[in-house]
Scaffold this motif. Structure first.
Motif, PDB file in Angstrom:
ATOM      1  N   LYS A  32      -6.104   1.905  -4.329  1.00 15.33           N
ATOM      2  CA  LYS A  32      -7.113   1.780  -3.278  1.00 15.33           C
ATOM      3  C   LYS A  32      -6.325   1.361  -2.067  1.00 15.33           C
ATOM      4  O   LYS A  32      -5.578   0.387  -2.108  1.00 15.33           O
ATOM      5  CB  LYS A  32      -8.097   0.685  -3.707  1.00 15.33           C
ATOM      6  CG  LYS A  32      -9.294   0.421  -2.883  1.00 15.33           C
ATOM      7  CD  LYS A  32      -9.077  -0.096  -1.491  1.00 15.33           C
ATOM      8  CE  LYS A  32      -8.329  -1.386  -1.359  1.00 15.33           C
ATOM      9  NZ  LYS A  32      -7.794  -1.621   0.006  1.00 15.33           N
ATOM     10  N   SER A  69     -11.444  -9.718   4.891  1.00 16.38           N
ATOM     11  CA  SER A  69      -9.980  -9.674   4.706  1.00 16.38           C
ATOM     12  C   SER A  69      -9.288 -10.792   5.484  1.00 16.38           C
ATOM     13  O   SER A  69      -8.289 -11.351   5.019  1.00 16.38           O
ATOM     14  CB  SER A  69      -9.423  -8.324   5.151  1.00 16.38           C
ATOM     15  OG  SER A  69      -9.999  -7.301   4.388  1.00 16.38           O
ATOM     16  N   ASP A  82     -11.735   1.937   3.403  1.00 18.71           N
ATOM     17  CA  ASP A  82     -10.766   1.964   2.314  1.00 18.71           C
ATOM     18  C   ASP A  82     -11.026   3.242   1.514  1.00 18.71           C
ATOM     19  O   ASP A  82     -12.153   3.737   1.498  1.00 18.71           O
ATOM     20  CB  ASP A  82     -10.959   0.745   1.403  1.00 18.71           C
ATOM     21  CG  ASP A  82     -10.283  -0.488   1.976  1.00 18.71           C
ATOM     22  OD1 ASP A  82      -9.662  -0.380   3.050  1.00 18.71           O
ATOM     23  OD2 ASP A  82     -10.383  -1.556   1.355  1.00 18.71           O
ATOM     24  N   ARG A  94     -12.858  -3.552  12.355  1.00 27.14           N
ATOM     25  CA  ARG A  94     -11.676  -4.398  12.566  1.00 27.14           C
ATOM     26  C   ARG A  94     -11.749  -5.062  13.944  1.00 27.14           C
ATOM     27  O   ARG A  94     -12.169  -4.439  14.920  1.00 27.14           O
ATOM     28  CB  ARG A  94     -10.399  -3.565  12.433  1.00 27.14           C
ATOM     29  CG  ARG A  94     -10.241  -2.984  11.023  1.00 27.14           C
ATOM     30  CD  ARG A  94      -9.000  -2.136  10.901  1.00 27.14           C
ATOM     31  NE  ARG A  94      -7.775  -2.927  10.822  1.00 27.14           N
ATOM     32  CZ  ARG A  94      -7.194  -3.318   9.678  1.00 27.14           C
ATOM     33  NH1 ARG A  94      -7.746  -3.013   8.519  1.00 27.14           N
ATOM     34  NH2 ARG A  94      -6.072  -4.004   9.697  1.00 27.14           N
ATOM     35  N   PHE A 135       0.698  -5.691   4.704  1.00 26.23           N
ATOM     36  CA  PHE A 135      -0.324  -6.748   4.656  1.00 26.23           C
ATOM     37  C   PHE A 135       0.196  -8.015   3.978  1.00 26.23           C
ATOM     38  O   PHE A 135      -0.006  -9.116   4.470  1.00 26.23           O
ATOM     39  CB  PHE A 135      -1.542  -6.192   3.907  1.00 26.23           C
ATOM     40  CG  PHE A 135      -2.792  -6.999   4.044  1.00 26.23           C
ATOM     41  CD1 PHE A 135      -3.257  -7.404   5.284  1.00 26.23           C
ATOM     42  CD2 PHE A 135      -3.527  -7.363   2.914  1.00 26.23           C
ATOM     43  CE1 PHE A 135      -4.438  -8.144   5.416  1.00 26.23           C
ATOM     44  CE2 PHE A 135      -4.708  -8.091   3.028  1.00 26.23           C
ATOM     45  CZ  PHE A 135      -5.162  -8.485   4.278  1.00 26.23           C
ATOM     46  N   GLN A 166      -1.383  -1.802  10.940  1.00 22.73           N
ATOM     47  CA  GLN A 166      -1.066  -1.134   9.680  1.00 22.73           C
ATOM     48  C   GLN A 166      -0.065  -0.024   9.999  1.00 22.73           C
ATOM     49  O   GLN A 166       0.140   0.326  11.155  1.00 22.73           O
ATOM     50  CB  GLN A 166      -2.335  -0.545   9.089  1.00 22.73           C
ATOM     51  CG  GLN A 166      -3.369  -1.604   8.793  1.00 22.73           C
ATOM     52  CD  GLN A 166      -4.517  -1.049   7.987  1.00 22.73           C
ATOM     53  OE1 GLN A 166      -4.419  -0.903   6.773  1.00 22.73           O
ATOM     54  NE2 GLN A 166      -5.592  -0.731   8.637  1.00 22.73           N
ATOM     55  N   ARG A 220       0.175  -7.276  15.034  1.00 21.83           N
ATOM     56  CA  ARG A 220       0.500  -6.548  13.795  1.00 21.83           C
ATOM     57  C   ARG A 220      -0.507  -5.408  13.606  1.00 21.83           C
ATOM     58  O   ARG A 220      -1.713  -5.598  13.798  1.00 21.83           O
ATOM     59  CB  ARG A 220       0.423  -7.499  12.599  1.00 21.83           C
ATOM     60  CG  ARG A 220       0.662  -6.813  11.251  1.00 21.83           C
ATOM     61  CD  ARG A 220      -0.609  -6.315  10.616  1.00 21.83           C
ATOM     62  NE  ARG A 220      -0.353  -5.540   9.383  1.00 21.83           N
ATOM     63  CZ  ARG A 220      -1.278  -5.100   8.573  1.00 21.83           C
ATOM     64  NH1 ARG A 220      -2.546  -5.339   8.825  1.00 21.83           N
ATOM     65  NH2 ARG A 220      -0.979  -4.409   7.508  1.00 21.83           N
ATOM     66  N   GLU A 265       0.821  -1.225   0.000  1.00 23.52           N
ATOM     67  CA  GLU A 265       0.000   0.000   0.000  1.00 23.52           C
ATOM     68  C   GLU A 265       0.850   1.268   0.000  1.00 23.52           C
ATOM     69  O   GLU A 265       0.606   2.190  -0.759  1.00 23.52           O
ATOM     70  CB  GLU A 265      -0.949  -0.002   1.205  1.00 23.52           C
ATOM     71  CG  GLU A 265      -2.072  -0.990   1.025  1.00 23.52           C
ATOM     72  CD  GLU A 265      -3.260  -0.762   1.945  1.00 23.52           C
ATOM     73  OE1 GLU A 265      -3.065  -0.322   3.089  1.00 23.52           O
ATOM     74  OE2 GLU A 265      -4.389  -1.042   1.507  1.00 23.52           O
ATOM     75  N   SER A 318      -6.145   1.341   2.506  1.00 21.64           N
ATOM     76  CA  SER A 318      -6.854   1.563   3.764  1.00 21.64           C
ATOM     77  C   SER A 318      -6.556   2.989   4.210  1.00 21.64           C
ATOM     78  O   SER A 318      -5.421   3.471   4.078  1.00 21.64           O
ATOM     79  CB  SER A 318      -6.343   0.565   4.802  1.00 21.64           C
ATOM     80  OG  SER A 318      -6.796   0.952   6.073  1.00 21.64           O
ATOM     81  N   ASN A 355      -8.428  -7.360  11.728  1.00 25.64           N
ATOM     82  CA  ASN A 355      -8.972  -6.999  10.419  1.00 25.64           C
ATOM     83  C   ASN A 355     -10.466  -7.318  10.373  1.00 25.64           C
ATOM     84  O   ASN A 355     -11.013  -7.918  11.306  1.00 25.64           O
ATOM     85  CB  ASN A 355      -8.234  -7.704   9.280  1.00 25.64           C
ATOM     86  CG  ASN A 355      -8.072  -6.793   8.067  1.00 25.64           C
ATOM     87  OD1 ASN A 355      -8.984  -6.038   7.726  1.00 25.64           O
ATOM     88  ND2 ASN A 355      -6.921  -6.846   7.415  1.00 25.64           N
TER      89      ASN A 355
HETATM   90  C1  GCU Z   1      -7.982  -4.152   5.035  1.00 27.24           C
HETATM   91  C2  GCU Z   1      -7.908  -3.117   3.964  1.00 27.24           C
HETATM   92  C3  GCU Z   1      -6.598  -3.210   3.195  1.00 27.24           C
HETATM   93  C4  GCU Z   1      -5.416  -3.232   4.131  1.00 27.24           C
HETATM   94  C5  GCU Z   1      -5.578  -4.305   5.179  1.00 27.24           C
HETATM   95  C6  GCU Z   1      -4.435  -4.285   6.205  1.00 27.24           C
HETATM   96  O1  GCU Z   1      -8.098  -5.412   4.475  1.00 27.24           O
HETATM   97  O2  GCU Z   1      -8.982  -3.280   3.058  1.00 27.24           O
HETATM   98  O3  GCU Z   1      -6.523  -2.113   2.335  1.00 27.24           O
HETATM   99  O4  GCU Z   1      -4.227  -3.476   3.440  1.00 27.24           O
HETATM  100  O5  GCU Z   1      -6.805  -4.115   5.850  1.00 27.24           O
HETATM  101  O6  GCU Z   1      -4.687  -4.661   7.334  1.00 27.24           O
HETATM  102  O7  GCU Z   1      -3.315  -3.910   5.840  1.00 27.24           O
END
Ligand code: GCU
Length: 333
Positions: A98, A223, A246, A158, A202, A181, A179, A82, A100, A219
């Motif tokens: 796209k 996902s 997102d 989440r 991810f 983001q 973990r 990302e 998060s 999450n």
């Molecule tokens: C969600 C999200 C993703 C992100 C992921 C993450 O699934 O839609 O865009 O990468 O969380 O935990 O990294």
């Protein structure tokens, strides 16, 4: 190591040249072809409801433009994680991504507001904010840094999933490496709950869980399912601590380079895809929970109150003034 003034000037010059070249490539690309081709890369798997909705968007953009606009989608981190995709979009070397909103926080601090735990009263409150002036203001906040927000996609709530034991209360997170983001707000939340936050992209998480680099993650159900992390983590506690949407981003340079008519096709197709996705999301979330149970995951619904209480101070003090203002607006009665 501190950089010398000459080094700093050289870096700034190189960055300016790169942006200029990206801009020229863009203009040249649009001139040499009658068709507008937009490349969109993201990190989710192609069975994920967000990916399916972006395919729908591509189809609608094609129909609206009678084939003059084509959106090519690259899922599963094919063009990078990302953070890398957002950087490429900023430079204009990738048209769209796209991501998060948590990952976007490093680029647009306002996006961090969504990672604040238990911020929204309920779904209705959440969607009234996202689809109202506050949501629009956050989407537009990235324009000065080259990131043009087009729409939000639902990413539900989440919740924690773990390897060794279920999370029934915040104290169960003590000493667990979780973990997160790449978001300062997400890290602060895990710390407030007593866990040890570990940012990992991810796409690297499956192996990190398998090898014990982390004990768990968090999450939404689709996902958790599509990433197959449930093969390693057999406990899923639906504490639903944060609604982190997102976001669909297009490079501001690419956007400005599009004729007004093409901007219209894209905006409309994105809005239709967001509405389509919201319905699909509800369906896929329930399906995912059932699939996870079938795969042997112990799904629990812990009392959310102690979690919300442990993180409540996060809603009161913000290090960022812009986020503080947004929280005030969101929490206004
Ligand atoms: C969600 C999200 C993703 C992100 C992921 C993450 O699934 O839609 O865009 O990468 O969380 O935990 O990294």
């Amino acid at each position: 190591m501190p950089k010398s003034a000459t080094q700093t000037r050289t870096i700034a010059l190189l960055a300016a040249v790169t942006v200029l070249l990206a801009g020229l490539t863009l203009a040249a690309r649009r001139r040499t072809s009658d068709q507008i081709v937009l490349k969109l890369a993201h990190g989710l798997d192609n069975t994920h409801p967000v990916h399916i909705s972006m395919e729908f968007m591509a189809k609608r953009a094609g129909e609206k433009s009678a084939g003059a606009m084509r959106i090519e989608i690259f899922p599963s981190e094919q063009l990078g994680a990302e953070r890398e995709c957002i950087e490429q979009v900023q430079l204009g070397s990738l048209d769209m991504t796209k991501a998060s909103s948590a990952a976007v926080e490093q680029f647009i601090p306002e996006m961090g507001v969504f990672s604040l735990p238990y911020l929204f009263r309920d779904e209705e409150h959440y969607w009234s904010i996202l689809n109202g002036p506050v949501g629009q203001e956050i989407l537009e906040a990235g324009r000065p840094v080259g990131l043009h927000g087009l729409c939000y996609f639902d990413a539900g709530a989440r919740s924690f999933y773990t390897k060794q034991r279920p999370i029934s209360q915040p104290t169960d997170l003590r000493g667990q490496k979780i973990r997160v983001q790449q978001s300062r707000t997400a890290m602060a939340m895990i710390e407030a709950l007593g866990g040890a936050p570990t940012p990992i992209p991810f796409g690297e998480l499956y192996t990190a869980l398998q090898q014990g680099v982390v004990d768990g993650a968090e999450n939404n159900p689709p996902s958790f399912l599509s990433s197959r992390h449930y093969e390693v983590c057999k406990y899923y506690a639906l504490d639903e601590h944060a609604n982190v949407p997102d976001v669909l981003l297009i490079s501001e340079a690419v956007w400005r380079d599009l004729p007004a008519e093409a901007q219209g096709w894209l905006s409309e197709a994105a809005a239709e895809a967001a509405a389509f996705q919201r319905k699909l999301w509800a369906e896929k979330t329930n399906e995912a929970i059932e699939e996870l149970k079938k795969a042997g995951v112990e799904v629990s619904r812990p009392d959310k109150k102690p979690f919300a209480e442990a993180v409540a101070p996060m809603l009161k003090t913000q290090s960022n003034r812009a986020v503080e203002r947004l929280v005030e607006k969101i929490l206004a009665p």
